[in-house]
Design a protein around this motif. Structure first.
Motif, PDB file in Angstrom:
ATOM      1  N   ASN A  52       0.817  -1.217   0.000  1.00 39.54           N
ATOM      2  CA  ASN A  52       0.000   0.000   0.000  1.00 39.54           C
ATOM      3  C   ASN A  52       0.845   1.259   0.000  1.00 39.54           C
ATOM      4  O   ASN A  52       0.564   2.225  -0.720  1.00 39.54           O
ATOM      5  CB  ASN A  52      -0.943   0.007   1.206  1.00 39.54           C
ATOM      6  CG  ASN A  52      -2.025  -1.049   1.109  1.00 39.54           C
ATOM      7  OD1 ASN A  52      -2.371  -1.489   0.008  1.00 39.54           O
ATOM      8  ND2 ASN A  52      -2.556  -1.481   2.251  1.00 39.54           N
ATOM      9  N   GLN A  53       1.910   1.265   0.835  1.00 41.46           N
ATOM     10  CA  GLN A  53       2.738   2.461   0.964  1.00 41.46           C
ATOM     11  C   GLN A  53       3.504   2.753  -0.319  1.00 41.46           C
ATOM     12  O   GLN A  53       3.657   3.914  -0.718  1.00 41.46           O
ATOM     13  CB  GLN A  53       3.707   2.311   2.148  1.00 41.46           C
ATOM     14  CG  GLN A  53       4.234   3.633   2.688  1.00 41.46           C
ATOM     15  CD  GLN A  53       3.140   4.498   3.304  1.00 41.46           C
ATOM     16  OE1 GLN A  53       2.222   4.002   3.941  1.00 41.46           O
ATOM     17  NE2 GLN A  53       3.242   5.808   3.106  1.00 41.46           N
ATOM     18  N   ARG A  54       3.992   1.689  -0.970  1.00 38.72           N
ATOM     19  CA  ARG A  54       4.685   1.876  -2.251  1.00 38.72           C
ATOM     20  C   ARG A  54       3.744   2.492  -3.290  1.00 38.72           C
ATOM     21  O   ARG A  54       4.112   3.446  -3.992  1.00 38.72           O
ATOM     22  CB  ARG A  54       5.206   0.538  -2.786  1.00 38.72           C
ATOM     23  CG  ARG A  54       6.368  -0.041  -2.020  1.00 38.72           C
ATOM     24  CD  ARG A  54       6.968  -1.253  -2.710  1.00 38.72           C
ATOM     25  NE  ARG A  54       5.987  -2.184  -3.256  1.00 38.72           N
ATOM     26  CZ  ARG A  54       6.277  -3.410  -3.679  1.00 38.72           C
ATOM     27  NH1 ARG A  54       7.532  -3.842  -3.619  1.00 38.72           N
ATOM     28  NH2 ARG A  54       5.344  -4.197  -4.158  1.00 38.72           N
ATOM     29  N   ALA A  55       2.548   1.937  -3.381  1.00 40.83           N
ATOM     30  CA  ALA A  55       1.574   2.462  -4.355  1.00 40.83           C
ATOM     31  C   ALA A  55       1.193   3.896  -4.030  1.00 40.83           C
ATOM     32  O   ALA A  55       1.087   4.749  -4.928  1.00 40.83           O
ATOM     33  CB  ALA A  55       0.338   1.566  -4.380  1.00 40.83           C
ATOM     34  N   GLN A  56       1.014   4.191  -2.746  1.00 45.86           N
ATOM     35  CA  GLN A  56       0.612   5.540  -2.329  1.00 45.86           C
ATOM     36  C   GLN A  56       1.667   6.579  -2.687  1.00 45.86           C
ATOM     37  O   GLN A  56       1.340   7.668  -3.185  1.00 45.86           O
ATOM     38  CB  GLN A  56       0.338   5.567  -0.826  1.00 45.86           C
ATOM     39  CG  GLN A  56      -0.996   4.975  -0.419  1.00 45.86           C
ATOM     40  CD  GLN A  56      -1.224   5.073   1.090  1.00 45.86           C
ATOM     41  OE1 GLN A  56      -0.707   5.973   1.755  1.00 45.86           O
ATOM     42  NE2 GLN A  56      -1.994   4.141   1.624  1.00 45.86           N
ATOM     43  N   ILE A  57       2.958   6.257  -2.436  1.00 45.50           N
ATOM     44  CA  ILE A  57       3.993   7.259  -2.680  1.00 45.50           C
ATOM     45  C   ILE A  57       4.196   7.476  -4.178  1.00 45.50           C
ATOM     46  O   ILE A  57       4.425   8.605  -4.634  1.00 45.50           O
ATOM     47  CB  ILE A  57       5.325   6.894  -1.974  1.00 45.50           C
ATOM     48  CG1 ILE A  57       6.226   8.136  -1.845  1.00 45.50           C
ATOM     49  CG2 ILE A  57       6.053   5.754  -2.665  1.00 45.50           C
ATOM     50  CD1 ILE A  57       5.695   9.198  -0.916  1.00 45.50           C
ATOM     51  N   VAL A  58       4.069   6.412  -4.980  1.00 43.82           N
ATOM     52  CA  VAL A  58       4.171   6.572  -6.432  1.00 43.82           C
ATOM     53  C   VAL A  58       3.004   7.413  -6.953  1.00 43.82           C
ATOM     54  O   VAL A  58       3.198   8.376  -7.706  1.00 43.82           O
ATOM     55  CB  VAL A  58       4.207   5.203  -7.141  1.00 43.82           C
ATOM     56  CG1 VAL A  58       4.076   5.391  -8.657  1.00 43.82           C
ATOM     57  CG2 VAL A  58       5.491   4.463  -6.821  1.00 43.82           C
ATOM     58  N   ASN A  59       1.801   7.056  -6.544  1.00 46.78           N
ATOM     59  CA  ASN A  59       0.614   7.783  -7.021  1.00 46.78           C
ATOM     60  C   ASN A  59       0.617   9.237  -6.569  1.00 46.78           C
ATOM     61  O   ASN A  59       0.163  10.127  -7.302  1.00 46.78           O
ATOM     62  CB  ASN A  59      -0.661   7.080  -6.552  1.00 46.78           C
ATOM     63  CG  ASN A  59      -0.935   5.811  -7.338  1.00 46.78           C
ATOM     64  OD1 ASN A  59      -0.678   5.755  -8.541  1.00 46.78           O
ATOM     65  ND2 ASN A  59      -1.446   4.782  -6.668  1.00 46.78           N
ATOM     66  N   TYR A  60       1.133   9.484  -5.355  1.00 40.85           N
ATOM     67  CA  TYR A  60       1.196  10.867  -4.860  1.00 40.85           C
ATOM     68  C   TYR A  60       2.069  11.706  -5.789  1.00 40.85           C
ATOM     69  O   TYR A  60       1.688  12.810  -6.206  1.00 40.85           O
ATOM     70  CB  TYR A  60       1.755  10.908  -3.432  1.00 40.85           C
ATOM     71  CG  TYR A  60       1.808  12.316  -2.885  1.00 40.85           C
ATOM     72  CD1 TYR A  60       0.714  12.877  -2.225  1.00 40.85           C
ATOM     73  CD2 TYR A  60       2.942  13.106  -3.071  1.00 40.85           C
ATOM     74  CE1 TYR A  60       0.749  14.182  -1.766  1.00 40.85           C
ATOM     75  CE2 TYR A  60       2.986  14.410  -2.614  1.00 40.85           C
ATOM     76  CZ  TYR A  60       1.889  14.941  -1.955  1.00 40.85           C
ATOM     77  OH  TYR A  60       1.933  16.239  -1.507  1.00 40.85           O
ATOM     78  N   HIS A  61       3.253  11.187  -6.109  1.00 38.94           N
ATOM     79  CA  HIS A  61       4.163  11.975  -6.948  1.00 38.94           C
ATOM     80  C   HIS A  61       3.711  12.039  -8.401  1.00 38.94           C
ATOM     81  O   HIS A  61       3.982  13.031  -9.089  1.00 38.94           O
ATOM     82  CB  HIS A  61       5.591  11.433  -6.822  1.00 38.94           C
ATOM     83  CG  HIS A  61       6.235  11.786  -5.513  1.00 38.94           C
ATOM     84  ND1 HIS A  61       6.517  13.078  -5.161  1.00 38.94           N
ATOM     85  CD2 HIS A  61       6.618  11.016  -4.461  1.00 38.94           C
ATOM     86  CE1 HIS A  61       7.060  13.098  -3.947  1.00 38.94           C
ATOM     87  NE2 HIS A  61       7.129  11.857  -3.506  1.00 38.94           N
ATOM     88  N   LEU A  62       3.028  11.008  -8.864  1.00 38.05           N
ATOM     89  CA  LEU A  62       2.472  11.082 -10.217  1.00 38.05           C
ATOM     90  C   LEU A  62       1.408  12.175 -10.316  1.00 38.05           C
ATOM     91  O   LEU A  62       1.224  12.799 -11.369  1.00 38.05           O
ATOM     92  CB  LEU A  62       1.865   9.736 -10.621  1.00 38.05           C
ATOM     93  CG  LEU A  62       2.849   8.663 -11.062  1.00 38.05           C
ATOM     94  CD1 LEU A  62       2.120   7.366 -11.377  1.00 38.05           C
ATOM     95  CD2 LEU A  62       3.648   9.128 -12.280  1.00 38.05           C
ATOM     96  N   LYS A  63       0.728  12.422  -9.215  1.00 33.92           N
ATOM     97  CA  LYS A  63      -0.332  13.437  -9.199  1.00 33.92           C
ATOM     98  C   LYS A  63       0.200  14.835  -8.908  1.00 33.92           C
ATOM     99  O   LYS A  63      -0.290  15.827  -9.462  1.00 33.92           O
ATOM    100  CB  LYS A  63      -1.385  13.056  -8.158  1.00 33.92           C
ATOM    101  CG  LYS A  63      -2.588  13.988  -8.124  1.00 33.92           C
ATOM    102  CD  LYS A  63      -3.635  13.507  -7.127  1.00 33.92           C
ATOM    103  CE  LYS A  63      -4.848  14.431  -7.099  1.00 33.92           C
ATOM    104  NZ  LYS A  63      -5.864  13.967  -6.115  1.00 33.92           N
ATOM    105  N   HIS A  64       1.225  14.920  -8.038  1.00 32.19           N
ATOM    106  CA  HIS A  64       1.629  16.234  -7.512  1.00 32.19           C
ATOM    107  C   HIS A  64       3.042  16.676  -7.894  1.00 32.19           C
ATOM    108  O   HIS A  64       3.461  17.755  -7.477  1.00 32.19           O
ATOM    109  CB  HIS A  64       1.532  16.225  -5.983  1.00 32.19           C
ATOM    110  CG  HIS A  64       0.155  15.978  -5.464  1.00 32.19           C
ATOM    111  ND1 HIS A  64      -0.845  16.922  -5.535  1.00 32.19           N
ATOM    112  CD2 HIS A  64      -0.399  14.884  -4.877  1.00 32.19           C
ATOM    113  CE1 HIS A  64      -1.953  16.439  -4.999  1.00 32.19           C
ATOM    114  NE2 HIS A  64      -1.712  15.196  -4.596  1.00 32.19           N
ATOM    115  N   ASN A  65       3.787  15.869  -8.661  1.00 35.92           N
ATOM    116  CA  ASN A  65       5.175  16.225  -8.934  1.00 35.92           C
ATOM    117  C   ASN A  65       5.486  16.142 -10.435  1.00 35.92           C
ATOM    118  O   ASN A  65       5.712  15.052 -10.967  1.00 35.92           O
ATOM    119  CB  ASN A  65       6.110  15.293  -8.145  1.00 35.92           C
ATOM    120  CG  ASN A  65       7.543  15.809  -8.129  1.00 35.92           C
ATOM    121  OD1 ASN A  65       8.190  15.844  -9.156  1.00 35.92           O
ATOM    122  ND2 ASN A  65       8.030  16.186  -6.953  1.00 35.92           N
ATOM    123  N   PRO A  66       5.510  17.275 -11.129  1.00 33.71           N
ATOM    124  CA  PRO A  66       5.794  17.280 -12.574  1.00 33.71           C
ATOM    125  C   PRO A  66       7.141  16.665 -12.928  1.00 33.71           C
ATOM    126  O   PRO A  66       7.273  16.017 -13.973  1.00 33.71           O
ATOM    127  CB  PRO A  66       5.759  18.775 -12.933  1.00 33.71           C
ATOM    128  CG  PRO A  66       4.881  19.395 -11.878  1.00 33.71           C
ATOM    129  CD  PRO A  66       5.161  18.610 -10.623  1.00 33.71           C
TER     130      PRO A  66
END
Length: 438
Positions: A39-53
């Motif tokens: 879960n944590q791996r998926a969350q951190i990837v998805n967070y940066h895909l959404k918020h980090n150009p």
């Protein structure tokens, strides 16, 4: 009074909130831990895909599908201004900012969000607790460098006061200096030693010549924690003999966290709570436990800046005894530094050059790689790879810094190269001495 915790709180790092998060992770059972990691791996990837150009440009896909498809990040990817790499909602004013040491030859500036940095300290405090060491109450004998510019110097000294530590110089390892170190141990009630491996080894060799066991003159000592450089078995045995205390091997990276820490059974326990550590082959395939490969690490909590499947530049092996919840580092290749020998007879730690080369590590990413070679007692060569050649003004600043940290009258050669030669392991040694090498 818990001055260390208070200093973290005053700087906006919520250590009180971070500790229960760490405890909850440590209390998970095997199945719960597997779910946590996934879960944590998926969350951190998805967070940066959404918020980090910046991370979006590296990922080159619209969404996260499965872990093995996540791209590998390298230090070269990060050699651009920090402001370009921060996630939305973060600025230089609301994150923790620092520079890597450049020990791998690829320096850059990085950031952590404040909760992530608090978790870093929670992990460090937890590991030191294995040896009954408390950052709020245990007195540290610190063998680290220190900036010599006025502002940086006093900032570090203030941190030393808050952290209950006394800093010994690593810039002078002469017998006279080490004799003064020994005098300090006779009068101060230190609980532990912490610092650069090579410097502490030199102190142990001095004690051997003096036929002194450190714990006999400083009975309060409990442990010695070495970091930043490789610890070889013969050096560890020498230190344990001359200090009379356990010697603990720490492996970390400033841009990440504490990566591994030896326990009382001499097992090098990998931080699985806030990091996800993989060993990959040259084709980016995950290797089974027991096989040697590239150390690739994911920071599971850093929302300010992505470190996801980040190739740290080291080669290592995870023990066959490892589990997902308790990985064990069997072997690490890299991070060795020679001792600097000077015409005056003075000696200094090789990592002294970290403080010197900070002056050429600019946030604009101009200097891509660098290393220093000592050709003879008088002559040092600074070899670097850069977009633009260092100016006369920049080289003068570096020479002045070398005189400030070491001594005057040295011959400094600057050599710009298109690339630097690396060892078989892929590491680039920041400082190498060719004295007495034929």
């Amino acid at each position: 009074m818990n001055l260390f915790d208070l200093s973290l709180k005053l700087n906006g790092f919520p250590i009180k909130e971070a500790r229960p998060v760490l405890t909850a992770i440590q209390n998970l059972n095997e199945d719960g831990f597997l779910s946590y990691i996934e879960n944590q791996r998926a969350q951190i990837v998805n967070y940066h895909l959404k918020h980090n150009p910046f991370y979006q440009s590296l990922f080159k896909d619209i969404q996260f599908s499965f872990w093995d498809a996540v791209p590998i990040m390298t230090k070269r990817d990060l050699q651009q201004p920090l402001i370009n790499r921060l996630s939305e909602g973060f600025s230089l004013k609301n994150v923790y900012v620092n520079k890597t040491s450049g020990s791998s030859g690829d320096p850059f500036v990085f950031a952590k969000d404040k909760f992530c940095h608090a978790l870093t300290w929670a992990v460090i405090q937890d590991r030191f607790g294995w040896f009954n060491l408390n950052f709020n109450s245990s007195k540290q004998a610190r063998f680290y460098g220190i900036p010599l510019d006025k502002k940086g110097y006093y900032q570090e000294r203030f941190k030393d006061v808050l952290s209950g530590r006394f800093r010994f110089s690593v810039y002078d390892l002469s017998d006279a200096a080490l004799k003064n170190h020994l005098k300090k141990f006779k009068t101060a009630k230190f609980d532990y030693i912490n610092g650069y491996t090579s410097t502490i080894v030199q102190f142990a060799k001095f004690l051997e010549k003096q036929n002194v066991v450190l714990k006999t003159v400083c009975p309060s000592l409990k442990a010695c924690v070495v970091t930043s450089e490789m610890l070889f078995e013969d050096d560890k045995l020498l230190m344990e003999k001359q200090f009379g205390i356990p010697v603990v091997n720490e492996y970390g990276a400033s841009e990440l966290d504490l990566i591994a820490f030896q326990n009382s059974q001499d097992k090098w326990v990998v931080n699985s709570e806030t990091l996800f550590v993989e060993i990959l082959d040259d084709d980016d395939r995950v290797l089974p436990y027991g096989e040697e490969g590239r150390v690739v690490i994911t920071s599971l909590y850093n929302k300010a800046h992505p470190f996801i499947r980040y190739d740290i530049g080291d080669i290592g092996i995870l023990s066959k005894e490892s589990t997902l919840q308790k990985p064990l580092l069997k072997k690490l290749i890299g991070r060795t530094n020679d001792i600097v020998n000077l015409p005056s007879g003075k000696k200094a730690a090789g990592l002294t050059f970290y403080y010197i080369t900070k002056s050429i590590v600019e946030d604009d990413g101009n200097v891509k790689e660098f290393m220093i070679e000592q050709l003879d007692l008088q002559t040092f060569k600074i070899i670097y790879v850069s977009t633009e050649k260092l100016s006369d003004q920049q080289t003068k600043i570096i020479i002045k810094e070398i005189e400030n940290y070491l001594e005057k009258g040295l011959n400094i050669i600057f050599e710009r190269q298109p690339h630097l030669k690396r060892s078989k392991s892929g590491k680039l040694k920041q400082f190498s001495s060719f004295l007495n090498k034929t």
